[in-house]
Design an enzyme around this catalytic site. Structure first.
Site, PDB file in Angstrom:
ATOM      1  N   ASN A   7      34.968  86.952  26.510  1.00 12.36           N
ATOM      2  CA  ASN A   7      34.475  88.268  26.925  1.00 12.36           C
ATOM      3  C   ASN A   7      34.502  89.165  25.688  1.00 12.36           C
ATOM      4  O   ASN A   7      35.554  89.639  25.273  1.00 12.36           O
ATOM      5  CB  ASN A   7      35.391  88.816  28.029  1.00 12.36           C
ATOM      6  CG  ASN A   7      34.947  90.194  28.502  1.00 12.36           C
ATOM      7  OD1 ASN A   7      34.009  90.780  27.966  1.00 12.36           O
ATOM      8  ND2 ASN A   7      35.628  90.703  29.506  1.00 12.36           N
ATOM      9  N   ARG A  91      30.853  86.067  29.109  1.00  6.42           N
ATOM     10  CA  ARG A  91      30.495  87.215  29.948  1.00  6.42           C
ATOM     11  C   ARG A  91      29.370  87.973  29.240  1.00  6.42           C
ATOM     12  O   ARG A  91      29.480  88.277  28.043  1.00  6.42           O
ATOM     13  CB  ARG A  91      31.694  88.126  30.125  1.00  6.42           C
ATOM     14  CG  ARG A  91      31.336  89.382  30.864  1.00  6.42           C
ATOM     15  CD  ARG A  91      32.494  90.333  30.922  1.00  6.42           C
ATOM     16  NE  ARG A  91      32.115  91.523  31.666  1.00  6.42           N
ATOM     17  CZ  ARG A  91      32.473  92.742  31.331  1.00  6.42           C
ATOM     18  NH1 ARG A  91      33.219  92.955  30.276  1.00  6.42           N
ATOM     19  NH2 ARG A  91      32.097  93.762  32.055  1.00  6.42           N
ATOM     20  N   HIS A 180      30.139  94.766  37.510  1.00  3.46           N
ATOM     21  CA  HIS A 180      31.308  94.097  38.109  1.00  3.46           C
ATOM     22  C   HIS A 180      30.851  92.981  39.060  1.00  3.46           C
ATOM     23  O   HIS A 180      31.598  92.598  39.965  1.00  3.46           O
ATOM     24  CB  HIS A 180      32.191  95.068  38.929  1.00  3.46           C
ATOM     25  CG  HIS A 180      32.890  96.116  38.123  1.00  3.46           C
ATOM     26  ND1 HIS A 180      33.009  97.407  38.573  1.00  3.46           N
ATOM     27  CD2 HIS A 180      33.521  96.080  36.939  1.00  3.46           C
ATOM     28  CE1 HIS A 180      33.686  98.127  37.684  1.00  3.46           C
ATOM     29  NE2 HIS A 180      33.997  97.335  36.681  1.00  3.46           N
ATOM     30  N   ARG A 241      35.185 108.227  33.563  1.00  2.00           N
ATOM     31  CA  ARG A 241      33.753 108.430  33.843  1.00  2.00           C
ATOM     32  C   ARG A 241      33.572 109.278  35.093  1.00  2.00           C
ATOM     33  O   ARG A 241      34.296 109.115  36.073  1.00  2.00           O
ATOM     34  CB  ARG A 241      33.067 107.070  34.067  1.00  2.00           C
ATOM     35  CG  ARG A 241      32.807 106.321  32.778  1.00  2.00           C
ATOM     36  CD  ARG A 241      32.220 104.950  33.082  1.00  2.00           C
ATOM     37  NE  ARG A 241      33.078 103.912  32.553  1.00  2.00           N
ATOM     38  CZ  ARG A 241      33.040 102.643  32.947  1.00  2.00           C
ATOM     39  NH1 ARG A 241      32.211 102.245  33.877  1.00  2.00           N
ATOM     40  NH2 ARG A 241      33.867 101.764  32.399  1.00  2.00           N
ATOM     41  N   GLU A 385      37.938  87.308  37.125  1.00  2.00           N
ATOM     42  CA  GLU A 385      36.592  87.169  36.557  1.00  2.00           C
ATOM     43  C   GLU A 385      36.517  85.957  35.627  1.00  2.00           C
ATOM     44  O   GLU A 385      35.492  85.281  35.568  1.00  2.00           O
ATOM     45  CB  GLU A 385      36.195  88.459  35.830  1.00  2.00           C
ATOM     46  CG  GLU A 385      35.933  89.585  36.829  1.00  2.00           C
ATOM     47  CD  GLU A 385      35.788  90.952  36.206  1.00  2.00           C
ATOM     48  OE1 GLU A 385      34.662  91.362  35.952  1.00  2.00           O
ATOM     49  OE2 GLU A 385      36.815  91.615  35.984  1.00  2.00           O
TER      50      GLU A 385
END
Ligand code: AMP
Length: 397
Positions: A7, A91, A180, A241, A385
């Site tokens: 990743n 990823r 996601h 965010r 993940e």
């Protein structure tokens, strides 16, 4: 087969080596500060101590070389040679409309990923650099790209279109993509199997609540809506965010504070969310909870706005799906923060949901946190993940 899961960020790289038969993690870690002074490798073999090696990593190639060296190292390595790495799973953040599923990495596939760079200018180029570096160092190992956006490609048009002139969709593919996806896919399947639901006849809501946070609506195993949009800025209030805001706020602030578009975007991405709402106490919920416990109004406000937004999205998706069978909480907050779960579930009484206070205290595994007679089931399902990327990689090669 051993699968190396990579990743890659712009200056960091997380990795895990996973045995795909046993699904055991053989080793994991990360490279930090790639291309910056003070780069270091963190390496942890299963059951062993964390090792930290400081060494210059001018590019991702040196970083990956250090990871490979650590994996075969005589003292603490977990494989005898690189021939024991059967595949690499990468990823990739944005697959645009080109990728509705994971894909074997070929030159043609990389060209298509590159065409999505405009949609994720910070992430996709870094993902591509990592892929190229791995190809150079392991030229004969098959590799697969697993996209954050792919799972959400099943959304219907009515869910992915914005109320903007259609010409911008035609010209630039401006639409909701969602992120996601690997986590929403993994968790929705785990939830169905944990509860004994038939995934092909199910309505599920997944709340992925971490520093980045998103909710998805999953009907019969397929994503039909999700809260993140063209970029990961839309939807829930997150660590730093903003999530959804009135777009006209940008014009207002541009005039009042004399901010240009870069400053405005930086404010929305880095200084907003619970961090900004708490008047800059922290983006970390543990700090916010400590402060809230002492009665700090800023922390109390930030948590309240976060929880309310999640509850509103859940309500919206119940309406969109005309019902819901089960809801999952996952990621850093969803898995660990008992108060966030309690406060969000307090909004869900209309669904016949009641919190099981004792189970809500349990950690680290799939657990039902609604009472046995709750009409809609709610569970904590830890996301994974890396394992999902490993499974996708094996399935494709
Ligand atoms: P993630 O981005 O998935 O790593 O999640 C990060 C968020 O999870 C941060 O806001 C953390 O405060 C929160 N988090 C992680 N561990 C815990 C914990 N043990 N208790 C409460 N919140 C936690």
């Amino acid at each position: 087969m051993n699968v190396l899961v990579i990743n890659c960020g712009s200056s960091s790289l997380k990795y895990q080596l996973i045995n795909s038969e046993t699904e055991a993690v053989l080793a994991k870690g990360l490279c930090e500060r790639i291309g910056i002074e003070g780069s270091r490798l963190v390496y942890q073999p299963a059951g062993g101590e964390k090792e930290i090696t400081e060494s210059p990593m001018p590019t991702h190639k040196e970083a990956i070389q250090m990871v490979l060296d650590a994996l075969v190292n005589e003292k603490s390595g977990v494989i005898a040679s690189l021939s024991e790495v059967g595949a690499v799973g990468h990823r990739v953040v944005h697959g645009g409309e080109k990728f509705a599923s994971s894909a074997v990495i070929t030159e043609e596939m990389l060209a298509a990923v590159e065409e999505c760079n405009d949609l994720a200018p910070l992430h996709n180029p870094a993902n591509l650099i990592g892929i190229r570096a791995c190809q150079e160092l392991m030229p004969n190992v098959p590799m697969v790209g697993v996209f954050d956006t792919a799972f959400h490609q099943t959304m219907p048009e009515k869910a992915y279109m914005y109320g903007l002139p259609y010409e911008y969709y035609k010209k630039y593919k401006i639409r909701r993509y969602g992120f996601h996806g690997t986590s929403h896919s993994f968790v929705s399947k785990e939830l169905a199997s944990f509860l004994g639901l038939d995934i092909n006849n199910s309505k599920i809501i997944v709340c992925h609540l971490g520093n980045g946070a998103s909710v998805s609506a999953v009907v019969n195993g397929k994503s039909v809506d999700t809260s993140m949009g063209l970029t990961p800025l839309e939807g829930l209030v997150m660590g730093t965010r903003s999530g959804d805001i009135d777009p006209a706020i940008l014009e207002f602030l541009a005039h009042k504070e004399n901010m240009d578009i870069d400053e405005l975007m930086s404010m929305l991405n880095k200084k907003s969310g619970v961090y900004g709402l708490s008047d800059y106490i922290s983006s970390d919920f543990r700090d916010l909870e400590d402060a809230a416990e002492k009665g700090d109004e800023n922390a109390i406000r930030a948590r309240a706005v976060f929880n309310y937004r999640v509850a509103k999205y859940i309500g919206g998706y119940v309406a969109a799906m005309n019902g819901v069978d089960a809801i999952a909480f996952t990621a850093g907050l969803g898995e660990n923060d008992t108060l966030v779960r309690r406060d969000i579930m307090a909004y869900l009484g209309y669904l016949g949901i009641e919190l099981d206070e004792e189970n809500n205290k349990l950690r680290g595994k799939d657990v039902l946190i609604s009472t046995p007679d709750s009409k809609v089931k709610v569970a904590v399902i830890p996301t994974n993940e890396e394992l999902a990327i490993c499974r996708e990689t094996v399935a494709l090669i």
